[in-house]
Design a protein around this motif. Sequence first.
Motif, mmCIF file in Angstrom:
data_model
loop_
_atom_site.group_PDB
_atom_site.id
_atom_site.type_symbol
_atom_site.label_atom_id
_atom_site.label_comp_id
_atom_site.label_asym_id
_atom_site.label_seq_id
_atom_site.Cartn_x
_atom_site.Cartn_y
_atom_site.Cartn_z
ATOM 1 N N CYS A 52 67.748 -38.159 -9.544
ATOM 2 C CA CYS A 52 68.708 -38.214 -8.441
ATOM 3 C C CYS A 52 67.997 -38.599 -7.145
ATOM 4 N N LEU A 53 68.634 -39.456 -6.357
ATOM 5 C CA LEU A 53 68.033 -39.924 -5.108
ATOM 6 C C LEU A 53 68.319 -38.980 -3.945
ATOM 7 N N SER A 54 69.362 -38.150 -4.062
ATOM 8 C CA SER A 54 69.503 -37.078 -3.063
ATOM 9 C C SER A 54 69.697 -35.762 -3.794
ATOM 10 N N CYS A 65 73.329 -35.121 -7.580
ATOM 11 C CA CYS A 65 74.455 -35.336 -6.658
ATOM 12 C C CYS A 65 75.647 -36.001 -7.342
ATOM 13 N N GLY A 66 75.379 -36.824 -8.362
ATOM 14 C CA GLY A 66 76.470 -37.511 -9.048
ATOM 15 C C GLY A 66 76.971 -38.732 -8.303
ATOM 16 N N LYS A 67 76.413 -39.011 -7.125
ATOM 17 C CA LYS A 67 76.947 -40.105 -6.299
ATOM 18 C C LYS A 67 75.934 -41.194 -5.997
ATOM 19 N N CYS A 68 74.649 -40.895 -6.100
ATOM 20 C CA CYS A 68 73.647 -41.911 -5.755
ATOM 21 C C CYS A 68 73.620 -42.995 -6.828
ATOM 22 N N CYS A 71 72.371 -41.713 -10.274
ATOM 23 C CA CYS A 71 73.361 -40.846 -10.950
ATOM 24 C C CYS A 71 74.533 -41.674 -11.478
#
Length: 364
Positions: A52-54, A65-68, A71
Motif C-alpha cells: 500500500c502506498l498510504s 487503504c484500498g484506494k492507492c 491497492c
Amino acid sequence: MGFSDFHGNAETVRRLREMLAHKRFPQAVILAGCPGAGKYTLALMLAKAMNCLSPAITDGLPDFCGKCSNCVRIAESQDLAARVAEAVEARESLRETDRKDTRLFVQTHPDVLIVPPDPPQLMIKVDQVRRVIETIYFRPAEAREKIYIFTDSAFMKEAANSLLKVLEEPPEFATIFVLAENPGELLSTIRSRSMIVSLEALPADEIEQYLAKHRADWNAKQRSLVARLSDGAVGCARGFDLAGYTTARGHALAILTTALRGSDHSELFKITETYRAGAEGREKTEKLLRSIYSLLQDLIFIISGTPELARNTDILADLRKLGESASFDWIATAADRLAEVERGMRRNLLRSLSLDAFAAALEK
Ligand SMILES: [Zn+2]
C-alpha cells in the motif's frame, strides 16, 4: 476497506498482521482451508498491506487503504473466476502454435503474479513455475514486495520440483503464497519450507451474521439454511445458489417421497425427464444428487432423535413425515444406489435412465 472486511479467523489474521508489523513475514506461506474459506481474499489483502502506498494502521497493526494505485490494481484480481476465464479466452483466440506455448496467469499489477491451475488438467504446470523463476529475482518495479499466489496445490511433478528450487533460495523482496484445500497434497519438502496457516470453518451463527450484512435479499429463514449448508465457508455462503438448490431439493424430496410412500409415479417421471445428458444436464444432475445426499443425512439425524443437527431446517416438517417411513437400512441402501448413479454418470450413461432406475430401486 481493510482487514476489517475479512470475516472470521480473527486471531489468525491478527497473527499475520503482527508478522508484517515486525517485518518477520515468512517468504512462503501455505494458506489452507476448504473452498470458500477466504484463502484467496486473505492473500490479496496481505499483498495490498505489503504494498500500500498510504499504509494505514488499524487496531495498532498494519492495514491497507484500498484506494492507492497499488491497492486498486491488486484488487482487480479479486474476481478470480472472471480473470481466469478472460485469460483462457485470450489463449483460445491465439494461433494454435502460439496457444501451445502460452501458460495461464492473472496479472493486474506488474509485481503481483497469480498462477491458477491450467485447464483442462487443472494443475499447475512446469512452464508456469518457470515464469516465476524467470521473474522473481528482479526487484519489484512499483511495489515493495513481489507477490506470487498459486491458487491451487495441485502441481504437476516437475512443477512441484521447480517450486521447491525457488523455495530453497527466495529473494528477500518476494513472498510466495500457495493456497491449498489439503496441504498434505504438497511435497513434504515444500511444506517444510513454508509456514502453514489454516483458515478454520466458521460456526453457522457467525455465517448468519455475515449474511445479514451481505445478503439482505435473503430472509432470516433462508440465511439460516444457507449458513448450515455452506460448511463454515463464508465465500460459499455468500455466493450460494439458493434458487438452484431449492429447485434441486424439491425434486430430491419428490423422488424420496415417491420411493418411500409409493405415491403417484407420473410426477416422478416428469421430474427425471427434465434431467438430460450433456454438460448442463450433468451439472443439474450433480446438484440433484447432492440434495438427495443432504436429505438422506437429515433423515438419519431425524430418526436417530437429533433433529437439531439437520441442515434443511426450513422443510423439517416434510422430513419428519418422511422419517416415519424410513429406516436406517433403507437409507443405507439409498446411499449405495446413489453412489451407483454417480458411477454411471462418470461412464456417461444416459442421465434420465439411471435416475429412473435409482427411483425404482428404492421402492419399498
Ligand atoms: Zn493502498
